[in-house]
Design a protein around this motif. Structure first.
Motif, short mmCIF file in Angstrom:
data_model
loop_
_atom_site.label_atom_id
_atom_site.label_comp_id
_atom_site.label_asym_id
_atom_site.label_seq_id
_atom_site.Cartn_x
_atom_site.Cartn_y
_atom_site.Cartn_z
N ILE A 129 48.14 37.85 79.80
CA ILE A 129 46.97 37.27 81.13
C ILE A 129 46.91 35.43 81.14
O ILE A 129 47.51 35.28 80.26
CB ILE A 129 45.54 37.51 80.22
N GLY A 130 46.45 35.46 81.88
CA GLY A 130 46.51 33.76 82.65
C GLY A 130 45.94 33.26 81.16
O GLY A 130 45.22 33.67 80.36
N ASN A 131 46.55 31.60 80.97
CA ASN A 131 45.49 31.07 79.92
C ASN A 131 43.65 30.58 80.44
O ASN A 131 43.64 30.15 79.38
CB ASN A 131 46.32 29.77 80.25
N ASN A 132 43.72 30.51 81.96
CA ASN A 132 42.58 30.38 81.94
C ASN A 132 41.24 31.52 81.52
O ASN A 132 40.23 31.04 81.18
CB ASN A 132 42.39 29.70 83.87
N LEU A 133 41.90 32.73 82.13
CA LEU A 133 41.45 33.98 81.62
C LEU A 133 41.15 33.87 80.18
O LEU A 133 39.43 34.20 79.55
CB LEU A 133 42.17 35.82 82.04
N VAL A 134 41.67 33.19 79.30
CA VAL A 134 41.53 33.72 77.87
C VAL A 134 40.54 32.14 77.53
O VAL A 134 39.87 32.71 76.82
CB VAL A 134 43.32 33.36 77.31
N ARG A 135 40.93 31.43 77.85
CA ARG A 135 40.53 30.41 78.06
C ARG A 135 38.52 30.36 78.80
O ARG A 135 37.84 30.49 77.48
CB ARG A 135 40.11 29.09 78.55
N CYS A 136 38.35 31.37 79.16
CA CYS A 136 36.97 31.93 79.50
C CYS A 136 36.12 33.08 78.20
O CYS A 136 34.89 33.45 78.35
CB CYS A 136 36.28 32.95 80.61
N ILE A 137 36.90 33.73 78.21
CA ILE A 137 36.90 34.68 77.27
C ILE A 137 36.50 34.12 75.74
O ILE A 137 35.76 34.90 75.26
CB ILE A 137 38.23 36.14 77.04
N TYR A 138 37.74 33.40 75.19
CA TYR A 138 37.01 32.67 73.72
C TYR A 138 36.00 31.89 74.25
O TYR A 138 35.53 31.82 72.51
CB TYR A 138 38.11 31.60 73.96
N GLU A 139 35.58 31.40 75.42
CA GLU A 139 34.49 30.19 74.86
C GLU A 139 33.03 31.83 74.85
O GLU A 139 31.56 30.85 74.19
CB GLU A 139 34.52 30.08 76.01
N ILE A 140 32.72 32.90 75.75
CA ILE A 140 32.01 33.59 75.67
C ILE A 140 32.16 34.46 75.08
O ILE A 140 30.79 34.29 73.98
CB ILE A 140 32.08 35.12 76.74
N LYS A 141 33.09 34.95 73.99
CA LYS A 141 32.85 35.40 72.52
C LYS A 141 32.39 34.87 71.51
O LYS A 141 31.53 34.85 70.69
CB LYS A 141 34.04 35.69 72.17
N ALA A 142 32.58 33.88 71.87
CA ALA A 142 32.46 32.66 70.37
C ALA A 142 30.87 32.41 70.62
O ALA A 142 30.66 32.45 69.17
CB ALA A 142 33.06 30.95 70.62
N LEU A 143 30.68 32.42 71.50
CA LEU A 143 28.78 32.19 71.61
C LEU A 143 28.32 32.35 71.46
O LEU A 143 26.98 33.32 70.72
CB LEU A 143 28.27 31.60 72.71
N CYS A 144 28.96 34.03 71.51
CA CYS A 144 28.41 35.62 71.13
C CYS A 144 27.95 35.63 69.31
O CYS A 144 27.26 36.33 69.06
CB CYS A 144 29.56 36.88 71.68
N ILE A 145 29.33 35.55 69.20
CA ILE A 145 29.48 35.11 67.21
C ILE A 145 28.73 34.43 66.72
O ILE A 145 28.15 34.34 65.69
CB ILE A 145 31.28 34.61 67.34
#
Length: 219
Positions: A129-145
């Motif tokens: 998957i594209g880097n920008n989608l990886v970034r979005c997923i990472y940022e959202i999940k980090a906030l959740c954690i």
């Protein structure tokens, strides 16, 4: 009195000290973000040479002194060498390291965030998957954690697919995060959402983000 300890972690950054040493910031599973000296690591032939570079992930044996740590040995499981040939991936990866550094604190157990960082860096290199989608997923999940996820931003109507995607990221286990792709329209809205989250949660400039903005139009 010094104590010998083993920690699992990833080097976030390092800088030279004196003629031959490095001082490294290591994000550890059990002790959060720590600063550790790597004595003589810049000398040719040092057993620590190459083991305290950013992205190095493994087990570090440390002397825990009263005021500082010293790295004695490093058993590196993954150097993330692919970033040496992938400038874009390395830029995104450096941003991930900086986000992790912002959230984690010394003596704060943060295994899940470390695991998220690790699998997200691997996702950057697998090209599914594209880097920008990886970034979005990472940022959202980090906030959740970190317990700071605010939910879908108000004041704007988002696509149903975008709302579903955000909720999926927030509730899914880490192993399922990078198993899907989204349309260009959904990705654009995810970029808007993560930009808003970042504005709310991070109160300082991120140097790596400035590079992403200038090179790859990340917002």
């Amino acid at each position: 009195m010094e104590e010998l300890v083993n920690v699992k972690g990833m080097v976030i950054k390092h800088s030279p000290v004196g003629d031959y040493d490095w001082v490294a910031t290591v994000f550890t599973a059990d002790r959060g973000k720590i600063t550790a000296f790597a004595r003589n690591a810049r000398k040719p032939g040092s057993k620590l040479a190459g083991s305290v570079e950013p992205f190095c992930f493994g087990t570090f044996k440390l002397f825990a002194g009263r005021n500082s740590y010293t790295i004695v040995e490093a058993d590196i499981e993954n150097y993330f060498e692919g970033f040496r040939q992938d400038l874009e991936g390395a830029c995104y990866g450096t941003f991930f390291l900086e986000i992790a550094s912002f959230y984690t604190r010394e003596n704060n157990e943060d295994k899940e965030l470390l695991n998220l960082l690790y699998i997200s860096l691997k996702a950057l290199l697998n090209e599914k998957i594209g880097n920008n989608l990886v970034r979005c997923i990472y940022e959202i999940k980090a906030l959740c954690i970190e317990g700071e996820f605010p939910g879908i931003p108000g004041g704007r109507k988002f696509l149903d697919s975008t709302v579903y995607t955000v909720n999926y990221i927030a509730t899914s286990p880490l192993k399922k995060l990078y198993s899907f792709d989204v349309s260009k329209e959904v990705l654009s809205e995810l970029e808007d959402i993560t930009a808003e989250y970042r504005k709310r949660s991070i109160d300082k400039p991120l140097k790596s983000l400035e590079m992403l903005e200038s090179l790859y139009n990340v917002r």
